[in-house]
Design an enzyme around this catalytic site. Structure first.
Site, PDB file in Angstrom:
ATOM      1  N   SER A 189      -8.347  42.062  21.600  1.00 28.57           N
ATOM      2  CA  SER A 189      -7.379  42.990  22.196  1.00 28.57           C
ATOM      3  C   SER A 189      -8.055  44.338  22.351  1.00 28.57           C
ATOM      4  CB  SER A 189      -6.187  43.140  21.239  1.00 28.57           C
ATOM      5  OG  SER A 189      -5.371  44.228  21.605  1.00 28.57           O
ATOM      6  N   TYR A 212      -1.938  45.317  13.044  1.00 26.31           N
ATOM      7  CA  TYR A 212      -2.468  44.644  14.241  1.00 26.31           C
ATOM      8  C   TYR A 212      -3.860  45.183  14.573  1.00 26.31           C
ATOM      9  CZ  TYR A 212      -2.412  42.586  18.955  1.00 26.31           C
ATOM     10  OH  TYR A 212      -2.696  41.854  20.097  1.00 26.31           O
TER      11      TYR A 212
HETATM   12  N1  LIG Z   1       0.630  40.550  24.829  1.00 25.99           N
HETATM   13  C1  LIG Z   1      -0.250  41.513  24.686  1.00 25.99           C
HETATM   14  O1  LIG Z   1      -0.001  42.679  25.030  1.00 25.99           O
HETATM   15  C2  LIG Z   1      -1.619  41.201  24.121  1.00 25.99           C
HETATM   16  C3  LIG Z   1      -2.660  42.121  24.337  1.00 25.99           C
HETATM   17  C4  LIG Z   1      -3.913  41.845  23.805  1.00 25.99           C
HETATM   18  C5  LIG Z   1      -4.127  40.703  23.069  1.00 25.99           C
HETATM   19  N2  LIG Z   1      -3.090  39.830  22.873  1.00 25.99           N
HETATM   20  C6  LIG Z   1      -3.361  38.644  22.056  1.00 25.99           C
HETATM   21  O2  LIG Z   1      -3.143  37.489  22.823  1.00 25.99           O
HETATM   22  C7  LIG Z   1      -2.907  36.392  21.940  1.00 25.99           C
HETATM   23  C8  LIG Z   1      -1.717  35.602  22.454  1.00 25.99           C
HETATM   24  O3  LIG Z   1      -0.555  36.421  22.386  1.00 25.99           O
HETATM   25  P1  LIG Z   1       0.547  36.474  23.560  1.00 25.99           P
HETATM   26  O4  LIG Z   1       0.730  37.893  23.924  1.00 25.99           O
HETATM   27  O5  LIG Z   1       0.245  35.490  24.594  1.00 25.99           O
HETATM   28  O6  LIG Z   1       1.867  36.090  22.705  1.00 25.99           O
HETATM   29  P2  LIG Z   1       2.851  34.835  22.782  1.00 25.99           P
HETATM   30  O7  LIG Z   1       3.825  35.043  21.663  1.00 25.99           O
HETATM   31  O8  LIG Z   1       3.376  34.674  24.159  1.00 25.99           O
HETATM   32  O9  LIG Z   1       1.895  33.597  22.441  1.00 25.99           O
HETATM   33  C9  LIG Z   1       1.435  33.364  21.138  1.00 25.99           C
HETATM   34  C10 LIG Z   1       1.556  31.889  20.827  1.00 25.99           C
HETATM   35  O10 LIG Z   1       1.030  31.684  19.508  1.00 25.99           O
HETATM   36  C11 LIG Z   1       1.920  30.833  18.800  1.00 25.99           C
HETATM   37  N3  LIG Z   1       1.820  31.104  17.361  1.00 25.99           N
HETATM   38  C12 LIG Z   1       2.094  32.270  16.712  1.00 25.99           C
HETATM   39  N4  LIG Z   1       1.899  32.124  15.405  1.00 25.99           N
HETATM   40  C13 LIG Z   1       1.479  30.853  15.209  1.00 25.99           C
HETATM   41  C14 LIG Z   1       1.126  30.102  14.060  1.00 25.99           C
HETATM   42  N5  LIG Z   1       1.191  30.633  12.818  1.00 25.99           N
HETATM   43  N6  LIG Z   1       0.712  28.830  14.226  1.00 25.99           N
HETATM   44  C15 LIG Z   1       0.689  28.250  15.462  1.00 25.99           C
HETATM   45  N7  LIG Z   1       1.041  28.912  16.578  1.00 25.99           N
HETATM   46  C16 LIG Z   1       1.427  30.193  16.456  1.00 25.99           C
HETATM   47  C17 LIG Z   1       3.305  31.154  19.337  1.00 25.99           C
HETATM   48  O11 LIG Z   1       4.235  30.082  19.105  1.00 25.99           O
HETATM   49  C18 LIG Z   1       3.003  31.390  20.819  1.00 25.99           C
HETATM   50  O12 LIG Z   1       3.119  30.183  21.565  1.00 25.99           O
HETATM   51  C19 LIG Z   1      -2.742  36.983  20.554  1.00 25.99           C
HETATM   52  O13 LIG Z   1      -3.961  36.840  19.831  1.00 25.99           O
HETATM   53  C20 LIG Z   1      -2.481  38.447  20.845  1.00 25.99           C
HETATM   54  O14 LIG Z   1      -2.864  39.279  19.773  1.00 25.99           O
HETATM   55  C21 LIG Z   1      -1.849  40.049  23.388  1.00 25.99           C
END
Ligand SMILES: NC(=O)c1ccc[n+]([C@@H]2O[C@H](COP(=O)([O-])OP(=O)(O)OC[C@H]3O[C@@H](n4cnc5c(N)ncnc54)[C@H](O)[C@@H]3O)[C@@H](O)[C@H]2O)c1
Length: 261
Positions: A143, A156
């Protein structure tokens, strides 16, 4: 669309958001994808949509046995493992350090670090022997919070810095067999979940406000969607990136060239 033809990929957190968009892009590029996620309902949707191109495992990234089962499934279904994408993560909702009680701080630390950091350690450990056999590669979703403040709160931000430390050491230790890289998305419109211990300390934000905030914080003025990041993952997973390891592709609308305004 054949950049990943015949590749077997294991991806965590593929039922939603960025992981789901990457799963769909990888399948479109010819890969077979094994997804571990804790959302049973959304995994069923994916299975109905993609059939034999996907294996869906309900489980938790904090449990080593679940990763081992997922790797075994990937090898049984597609004959090998070429790529691991460690992606499942949770958020702290920008909770402020000085406003959170010591008990909530400690609970939040345990929960968020178990998923965001230990979850990546365990995924890599479970996949490493199979990846050695294929000279495969690992991709972490990190991120902008892995580089800069104000991409989240302390939990985070510290977890994303830790993921980058893990990435660099693994890239060093696993060369020349396995490449290890990352994609660093900026703020993206997903359902990224705020962990329960911090919920009382966090304001809920509607999607429109979130989109406006993301858009005004990056120089390209993009309210990013999950699909905006998939090209970086396809590149790193593919053989076109055979000389790239220890690198992080920022997909964040240009956070590194932000000025003060
Ligand atoms: N959304 C943002 O702004 C953003 C920005 C930078 C990085 N990210 C990173 O992207 C990645 C994905 O996040 P996202 O934004 O797509 O969120 P999201 O909630 O849409 O997707 C995350 C997925 O991970 C699964 N998950 C969470 N905890 C879990 C666990 N303990 N075991 C199994 N599955 C689990 C959830 O069920 C979900 O399907 C993360 O690492 C997040 O830190 C997100």
């Amino acid at each position: 669309m054949t950049q990943l033809k015949g590749k077997s990929v294991y991806l965590t957190g593929g039922a939603s958001g960025i992981g789901r968009a990457v799963t769909e892009a990888f399948i479109a590029e010819g890969a077979g994808v094994t997804v571990l996620d804790r959302s049973v309902e959304r995994l069923e949707e994916l299975k109905n949509q993609y059939g034999d191109a996907i294996q869906c495992i309900a489980g938790d990234v904090t449990n080593y046995g679940d990763h081992v089962g997922a790797v075994r499934t990937a090898v049984e279904a597609y004959g090998k493992l070429d790529v691991l994408v460690a992606n499942a993560g949770v958020f702290d909702g920008f909770a402020k350090f000085d406003q959170v009680s010591p008990e909530a701080l400690s609970d939040a630390y345990e929960m968020l670090f178990s998923i965001n950091v230990k979850g990546y350690f365990l995924a890599a450990k479970a996949a490493v022997e199979e990846l050695k056999k294929t000279k495969g590669n690992i991709i972490f979703t990190v991120s902008g919070a892995g580089f800069y403040p104000d991409g989240g709160g302390v939990w985070y931000t510290a977890s994303k810095h830790a993921q980058i430390g893990l990435l660099r050491q693994l890239a060093f230790e696993l060369a020349p067999d396995i490449r290890v890289n990352a994609v660093a998305p900026g703020g993206t419109l997903t359902a990224l979940h705020v962990i329960p211990p911090l919920a009382p300390f966090v304001k809920t934000v509607d999607n429109e406000t979130k989109a406006r905030s993301i858009k005004t914080r990056n120089p390209l003025r993009i309210a990013m969607e999950s699909e905006d990041h998939v090209g970086a993952y396809v590149l790193l997973a593919s053989d076109c990136a055979r000389a790239i390891t220890g690198e992080i592709i920022s997909s964040d609308g240009g956070l590194a060239v932000r000025g003060l305004s």
